[in-house]
Scaffold this motif. Structure first.
Motif, PDB file in Angstrom:
ATOM      1  N   ASP A 244       0.828  -1.212   0.000  1.00  0.00           N
ATOM      2  CA  ASP A 244       0.000   0.000   0.000  1.00  0.00           C
ATOM      3  C   ASP A 244       0.861   1.260   0.000  1.00  0.00           C
ATOM      4  O   ASP A 244       0.594   2.216  -0.737  1.00  0.00           O
ATOM      5  N   MET A 245       1.885   1.267   0.850  1.00  0.00           N
ATOM      6  CA  MET A 245       2.743   2.448   0.929  1.00  0.00           C
ATOM      7  C   MET A 245       3.502   2.672  -0.368  1.00  0.00           C
ATOM      8  O   MET A 245       3.740   3.817  -0.777  1.00  0.00           O
ATOM      9  N   THR A 246       3.885   1.591  -1.033  1.00  0.00           N
ATOM     10  CA  THR A 246       4.574   1.710  -2.319  1.00  0.00           C
ATOM     11  C   THR A 246       3.659   2.347  -3.363  1.00  0.00           C
ATOM     12  O   THR A 246       4.075   3.235  -4.114  1.00  0.00           O
ATOM     13  N   ILE A 247       2.394   1.904  -3.393  1.00  0.00           N
ATOM     14  CA  ILE A 247       1.426   2.504  -4.314  1.00  0.00           C
ATOM     15  C   ILE A 247       1.241   3.983  -3.996  1.00  0.00           C
ATOM     16  O   ILE A 247       1.226   4.840  -4.883  1.00  0.00           O
ATOM     17  N   ALA A 248       1.104   4.299  -2.702  1.00  0.00           N
ATOM     18  CA  ALA A 248       0.898   5.689  -2.288  1.00  0.00           C
ATOM     19  C   ALA A 248       2.085   6.558  -2.673  1.00  0.00           C
ATOM     20  O   ALA A 248       1.921   7.695  -3.157  1.00  0.00           O
ATOM     21  N   LEU A 249       3.286   6.024  -2.465  1.00  0.00           N
ATOM     22  CA  LEU A 249       4.492   6.793  -2.791  1.00  0.00           C
ATOM     23  C   LEU A 249       4.590   7.032  -4.291  1.00  0.00           C
ATOM     24  O   LEU A 249       4.899   8.147  -4.739  1.00  0.00           O
ATOM     25  N   GLU A 250       4.300   6.006  -5.090  1.00  0.00           N
ATOM     26  CA  GLU A 250       4.334   6.161  -6.538  1.00  0.00           C
ATOM     27  C   GLU A 250       3.288   7.171  -7.010  1.00  0.00           C
ATOM     28  O   GLU A 250       3.565   8.015  -7.871  1.00  0.00           O
ATOM     29  N   SER A 251       2.093   7.094  -6.422  1.00  0.00           N
ATOM     30  CA  SER A 251       1.021   8.016  -6.810  1.00  0.00           C
ATOM     31  C   SER A 251       1.374   9.450  -6.428  1.00  0.00           C
ATOM     32  O   SER A 251       1.119  10.393  -7.188  1.00  0.00           O
ATOM     33  N   ALA A 252       1.969   9.617  -5.240  1.00  0.00           N
ATOM     34  CA  ALA A 252       2.370  10.958  -4.795  1.00  0.00           C
ATOM     35  C   ALA A 252       3.422  11.543  -5.719  1.00  0.00           C
ATOM     36  O   ALA A 252       3.356  12.727  -6.091  1.00  0.00           O
ATOM     37  N   ARG A 253       4.390  10.728  -6.093  1.00  0.00           N
ATOM     38  CA  ARG A 253       5.446  11.199  -6.989  1.00  0.00           C
ATOM     39  C   ARG A 253       4.887  11.585  -8.351  1.00  0.00           C
ATOM     40  O   ARG A 253       5.337  12.561  -8.968  1.00  0.00           O
ATOM     41  N   GLU A 254       3.899  10.832  -8.831  1.00  0.00           N
ATOM     42  CA  GLU A 254       3.275  11.163 -10.115  1.00  0.00           C
ATOM     43  C   GLU A 254       2.609  12.526 -10.064  1.00  0.00           C
ATOM     44  O   GLU A 254       2.510  13.225 -11.072  1.00  0.00           O
ATOM     45  N   MET A 255       2.128  12.908  -8.861  1.00  0.00           N
ATOM     46  CA  MET A 255       1.480  14.209  -8.691  1.00  0.00           C
ATOM     47  C   MET A 255       2.452  15.310  -8.274  1.00  0.00           C
ATOM     48  O   MET A 255       2.064  16.448  -8.052  1.00  0.00           O
ATOM     49  N   GLY A 256       3.747  14.944  -8.135  1.00  0.00           N
ATOM     50  CA  GLY A 256       4.756  15.922  -7.776  1.00  0.00           C
ATOM     51  C   GLY A 256       4.805  16.250  -6.301  1.00  0.00           C
ATOM     52  O   GLY A 256       5.329  17.295  -5.910  1.00  0.00           O
ATOM     53  N   LEU A 257       4.269  15.359  -5.455  1.00  0.00           N
ATOM     54  CA  LEU A 257       4.263  15.584  -4.015  1.00  0.00           C
ATOM     55  C   LEU A 257       5.460  14.909  -3.352  1.00  0.00           C
ATOM     56  O   LEU A 257       5.891  13.832  -3.774  1.00  0.00           O
ATOM     57  N   THR A 258       5.975  15.530  -2.294  1.00  0.00           N
ATOM     58  CA  THR A 258       6.989  14.899  -1.458  1.00  0.00           C
ATOM     59  C   THR A 258       6.322  14.404  -0.183  1.00  0.00           C
ATOM     60  O   THR A 258       5.511  15.107   0.419  1.00  0.00           O
ATOM     61  N   THR A 259       6.656  13.185   0.231  1.00  0.00           N
ATOM     62  CA  THR A 259       6.041  12.570   1.402  1.00  0.00           C
ATOM     63  C   THR A 259       7.131  11.930   2.271  1.00  0.00           C
ATOM     64  O   THR A 259       7.278  10.703   2.300  1.00  0.00           O
TER      65      THR A 259
END
Length: 309
Positions: A244-259
């Motif tokens: 789940d965290m991997t999906i979230a991180l990939e999705s955030a990066r696609e949107m240009g977000l840092t987490t």
């Protein structure tokens, strides 16, 4: 429209899925079941569920199909693969994927389903094994309003916080928000328990004080007691949280977000998995902190010995 006579097909009866299916059974719905390992569905079969030998057979013989599997690759195969749900479900079938999966995949499933007049929702859940057993899951849905309304009787059996978040994929995006919030919180809970122990406090009594205040959270009130009891049985697997965290991180990066909090939590859970805890519950993260604490104590003792000469 879903009625009391609608046949519900379940794909996946693991830690969460079996309880969700059992609650539907108790409410009187006829149940079809398919899992990779038939033995995992034995309790449901003994209570009247009908075993189906394949995804295609289940899809063809069910009015509503609920899937609760492990990974996006499983979802893709079940829905879009040869002999999958989209290819074999009848027109007008309601299909609900409750797996935590990729938002883009949910959108693609909805697109292909619409071409065959199949009604689809992505509806991942939160609440762990306790929420699944008690029928109190938070259900985050994406899809069309009328489809959401039609399947509400089923959702109300499985959950008590049920919200349509938007179009296809919105449910999965909402679950990513949920997992991001949990990720850093789990680190905080483990650090808090480690601190309480090092300070010579009674951790259980500390939890009594802080669980209802500003620090309160599901992880603190439900998972922290399991940590103290040494109960690391999975309400939610470490390996699935990493997914789940991997999906979230990939999705955030696609949107240009840092987490950064998410990145740290993912790294810690990956370290935990390397230590053999893949199939433990997410509360097993405390083991990593306790081991680190012991290492720090040893290092501190060595430094003290060196200082004293």
């Amino acid at each position: 429209m879903v009625s009391a006579e609608s046949v519900v097909g379940l794909v996946g009866t693991g830690v969460m899925g079996k309880s969700m299916a059992r609650n539907l059974q108790k409410s009187g719905y006829p149940i079809n079941v398919f899992t990779r390992t038939k033995e995992k569905a034995q309790a449901l079969l003994e209570n009247g569920a009908v075993w189906k030998k394949s995804i295609s057979q289940l899809a063809n013989d069910s009015d509503v199909i609920i899937t609760m599997v492990g990974y996006p690759s499983d979802v893709e195969q079940i829905y879009l693969g040869q002999n999958g749900i989209i290819e074999n479900a009848k027109e007008g079938t309601y299909v609900i994927d409750m797996t935590t999966s990729k938002p883009a995949l949910a959108e693609e499933i909805a697109r292909q389903a619409a071409e065959r007049d199949i009604h689809v929702l992505d509806a991942p859940v939160s609440g762990g094994d306790i929420g699944a057993k008690n029928g109190t899951l938070a259900i985050m849905a994406g899809g069309e309003q009328d489809v959401f309304n039609d399947v509400m009787p089923l959702f109300e059996i499985m959950g008590d916080n049920i919200i349509l978040q938007g179009e296809a994929g919105a449910g999965q995006h909402t679950k990513m928000v949920n997992q991001i919030a949990i990720a850093s919180n789990m680190i905080g809970v483990c650090e808090a328990i480690a601190y309480a122990k090092e300070a010579g406090l009674n951790p259980s009594r500390v939890l009594d004080s802080i669980s209802t205040g500003a620090a309160g959270s599901f992880s603190l009130s439900k998972l922290a007691p399991r940590m103290l009891e040494g109960d690391f049985e999975p309400g939610f697997y470490v390996k699935h949280f990493i997914k789940d965290m991997t999906i979230a991180l990939e999705s955030a990066r696609e949107m240009g977000l840092t987490t950064p909090g998410l990145e740290l939590s993912l790294k810690l859970y990956q370290d935990l998995a390397v230590k053999g805890e893949n199939d433990s519950g997410t509360q097993a993260l405390i083991k990593l902190f306790e081991r680190n604490s012991r290492v720090s104590d040893d290092e501190q003792a060595t430094r003290e010995e060196n200082r004293l000469g």
